[in-house]
Design a protein around this motif. Structure first.
Motif, PDB file in Angstrom:
ATOM      1  N   TYR A 304      38.702  48.918  55.596  1.00  0.00           N
ATOM      2  CA  TYR A 304      38.328  48.041  56.556  1.00  0.00           C
ATOM      3  C   TYR A 304      38.127  46.248  55.832  1.00  0.00           C
ATOM      4  O   TYR A 304      37.968  46.447  54.773  1.00  0.00           O
ATOM      5  CB  TYR A 304      37.004  47.990  57.286  1.00  0.00           C
ATOM      6  N   LYS A 305      38.478  45.593  56.703  1.00  0.00           N
ATOM      7  CA  LYS A 305      38.290  43.985  56.068  1.00  0.00           C
ATOM      8  C   LYS A 305      36.959  43.999  55.324  1.00  0.00           C
ATOM      9  O   LYS A 305      35.842  44.296  56.321  1.00  0.00           O
ATOM     10  CB  LYS A 305      38.645  43.139  57.274  1.00  0.00           C
ATOM     11  N   GLY A 306      36.807  43.628  54.251  1.00  0.00           N
ATOM     12  CA  GLY A 306      35.467  43.272  53.550  1.00  0.00           C
ATOM     13  C   GLY A 306      35.356  44.575  52.681  1.00  0.00           C
ATOM     14  O   GLY A 306      34.208  44.546  51.735  1.00  0.00           O
ATOM     15  N   ASP A 307      35.911  45.527  52.764  1.00  0.00           N
ATOM     16  CA  ASP A 307      35.695  46.688  51.719  1.00  0.00           C
ATOM     17  C   ASP A 307      36.050  46.254  50.353  1.00  0.00           C
ATOM     18  O   ASP A 307      37.239  45.699  50.269  1.00  0.00           O
ATOM     19  CB  ASP A 307      36.500  47.733  52.486  1.00  0.00           C
ATOM     20  N   ALA A 308      35.193  46.656  49.520  1.00  0.00           N
ATOM     21  CA  ALA A 308      35.690  46.534  47.982  1.00  0.00           C
ATOM     22  C   ALA A 308      36.739  47.540  47.604  1.00  0.00           C
ATOM     23  O   ALA A 308      36.507  48.812  47.807  1.00  0.00           O
ATOM     24  CB  ALA A 308      34.354  46.915  47.214  1.00  0.00           C
ATOM     25  N   ILE A 309      37.653  47.058  46.866  1.00  0.00           N
ATOM     26  CA  ILE A 309      38.804  47.922  46.545  1.00  0.00           C
ATOM     27  C   ILE A 309      39.045  47.624  44.991  1.00  0.00           C
ATOM     28  O   ILE A 309      39.725  48.852  44.717  1.00  0.00           O
ATOM     29  CB  ILE A 309      40.171  47.306  47.361  1.00  0.00           C
ATOM     30  N   PHE A 310      38.905  46.721  44.340  1.00  0.00           N
ATOM     31  CA  PHE A 310      39.207  46.618  43.023  1.00  0.00           C
ATOM     32  C   PHE A 310      38.004  46.088  42.150  1.00  0.00           C
ATOM     33  O   PHE A 310      37.394  44.897  42.551  1.00  0.00           O
ATOM     34  CB  PHE A 310      40.461  45.817  42.522  1.00  0.00           C
ATOM     35  N   HIS A 311      37.403  46.843  41.343  1.00  0.00           N
ATOM     36  CA  HIS A 311      36.293  46.335  40.439  1.00  0.00           C
ATOM     37  C   HIS A 311      37.128  45.706  39.247  1.00  0.00           C
ATOM     38  O   HIS A 311      37.552  46.432  38.458  1.00  0.00           O
ATOM     39  CB  HIS A 311      35.299  47.504  40.325  1.00  0.00           C
ATOM     40  N   VAL A 312      36.670  44.305  38.956  1.00  0.00           N
ATOM     41  CA  VAL A 312      37.371  43.741  37.759  1.00  0.00           C
ATOM     42  C   VAL A 312      36.465  42.993  37.146  1.00  0.00           C
ATOM     43  O   VAL A 312      35.504  42.621  37.244  1.00  0.00           O
ATOM     44  CB  VAL A 312      38.537  42.821  38.435  1.00  0.00           C
ATOM     45  N   SER A 313      36.978  42.848  35.977  1.00  0.00           N
ATOM     46  CA  SER A 313      36.126  41.991  34.870  1.00  0.00           C
ATOM     47  C   SER A 313      36.479  40.480  35.192  1.00  0.00           C
ATOM     48  O   SER A 313      37.608  40.122  35.570  1.00  0.00           O
ATOM     49  CB  SER A 313      36.890  42.326  33.253  1.00  0.00           C
ATOM     50  N   VAL A 314      35.628  39.607  34.826  1.00  0.00           N
ATOM     51  CA  VAL A 314      35.549  38.080  35.002  1.00  0.00           C
ATOM     52  C   VAL A 314      35.264  37.502  33.613  1.00  0.00           C
ATOM     53  O   VAL A 314      34.487  37.740  33.108  1.00  0.00           O
ATOM     54  CB  VAL A 314      34.585  37.658  36.017  1.00  0.00           C
ATOM     55  N   ASN A 315      36.322  36.694  33.305  1.00  0.00           N
ATOM     56  CA  ASN A 315      36.404  36.138  32.006  1.00  0.00           C
ATOM     57  C   ASN A 315      35.016  35.076  31.942  1.00  0.00           C
ATOM     58  O   ASN A 315      34.861  34.351  33.004  1.00  0.00           O
ATOM     59  CB  ASN A 315      37.538  35.166  31.493  1.00  0.00           C
TER      60      ASN A 315
END
Length: 316
Positions: A304-315
């Motif tokens: 659904y819109k708003g679902d978390a799909i990729f957990h990523v690192s942030v520089n």
């Protein structure tokens, strides 16, 4: 914690001996008691007390399997110190293949608990009073929840020197800075002055051999680092430290297809995946907003819109 006498749950475990104790959860409707097995192995020499904890969430099978394999390989029999194994902490959830306690509460949001609270709160209280004060170090094993799969990673407060040291020798592919979550085991154990790190790997209700092997090797590395077992730590020089992270969320509802692998490094504007409708009317592409590592992936076929799909690192 170095002393001649070690007593847990009212039972003394002499040096070089073992015991299978029971932490009572509650009385069932049938008047039978539901108890959590607590497996204790004490070395012949003094040393720290290490707790290995699995199944805080009943549907997180990999954590249970990691602690089981540590026991099966007899890594939990220390040369020095004491190792406590609780493979299945949330017995109710494990039996019912659910994350929660029967009262619908997340056990890992109920600490330090209360002697007069809900069922989950009372159980949390028993752990806080009867187990936690007697340990020095805790390894807490988890997996991704729902349809989220976590690439093997160890989580700690990197500003805490003891936690960071333990997390580094654990040797998971990713080492993630993680703040304390209110009323979690991790927060409570930290407030008691103990050192705790958390391992995440795989997804709920699914066994993953690579994740289990990573967790077992990490636990053994920690034991060697603490001089509880002999041998050299298997150093992982490729561990990626993630100080900050975010979830990329779905901008549309529909069928979700990932174009990348969990654990992969991606570059800015690289195609990550697609969301489309079942009728072939639209297809929306998802691109990487910046260079990053993916260490969490939604495996659901529909989002659904708003679902978390990729957990990523942030520089930084």
């Amino acid at each position: 914690m170095s002393k001649d006498k070690f007593v847990l749950l009212g039972t003394e475990i002499p040096k070089g001996k073992s015991a299978v104790l029971e932490l009572e959860v509650a009385k069932l409707h049938t008047s039978n008691s539901l108890k959590v097995p607590v497996i204790v192995e004490r070395g012949k020499e003094d040393g720290p007390v290490l707790l290995l904890l699995g199944g805080v969430h009943g549907n997180e099978s990999n954590g249970v399997a990691i602690v089981r394999d540590v026991i099966r390989k007899k890594y939990n029999v220390p040369k020095r110190g004491t190792i406590i194994c609780i493979p299945v902490f949330n017995v109710f959830g494990y039996l019912n293949l659910t994350r929660e306690f029967p009262d619908g509460r997340d056990l890992n949001r109920m600490f330090p608990g209360s002697s007069k609270g809900s069922l989950a709160s009372q159980f949390a209280y028993k752990f806080t009073k009867e187990i936690a004060p007697f340990v020095d170090y805790v390894l807490d094993f988890h997996t991704g929840g729902a349809d989220r799969s976590n690439y093997p990673n160890v989580r700690c407060n990197i500003n805490d020197e003891k936690q960071l040291s333990l997390a580094e020798v654990f040797g998971a592919p990713f080492l993630m800075h993680s703040k304390y979550i209110a009323h979690s085991i991790r927060e409570t154990v930290h407030k008691l002055g103990k050192t705790i790190i958390l391992f995440e790997g795989g997804k709920s209700l699914q066994l993953d051999k690579s994740v289990i092997d990573c967790g077992v090797t990490g636990a053994l590395n920690v034991m060697k680092h603490l001089k509880m077992q002999d041998g050299d730590v298997q150093v992982n020089s490729d561990t990626i430290v993630i100080e900050k992270s975010k979830w990329i969320r779905a901008s549309y509802s529909g069928i979700f297809e990932s174009a990348v692998e969990n654990g992969q490094k991606v570059t800015k504007k690289m195609l990550l995946g697609r969301i489309s409708d079942p009728f072939g009317k639209f297809e929306k592409k998802i691109y990487a907003p910046f260079d990053c590592y993916i260490f969490g992936l939604n495996t659901a076929p529909n989002v659904y819109k708003g679902d978390a799909i990729f957990h990523v690192s942030v520089n930084k």
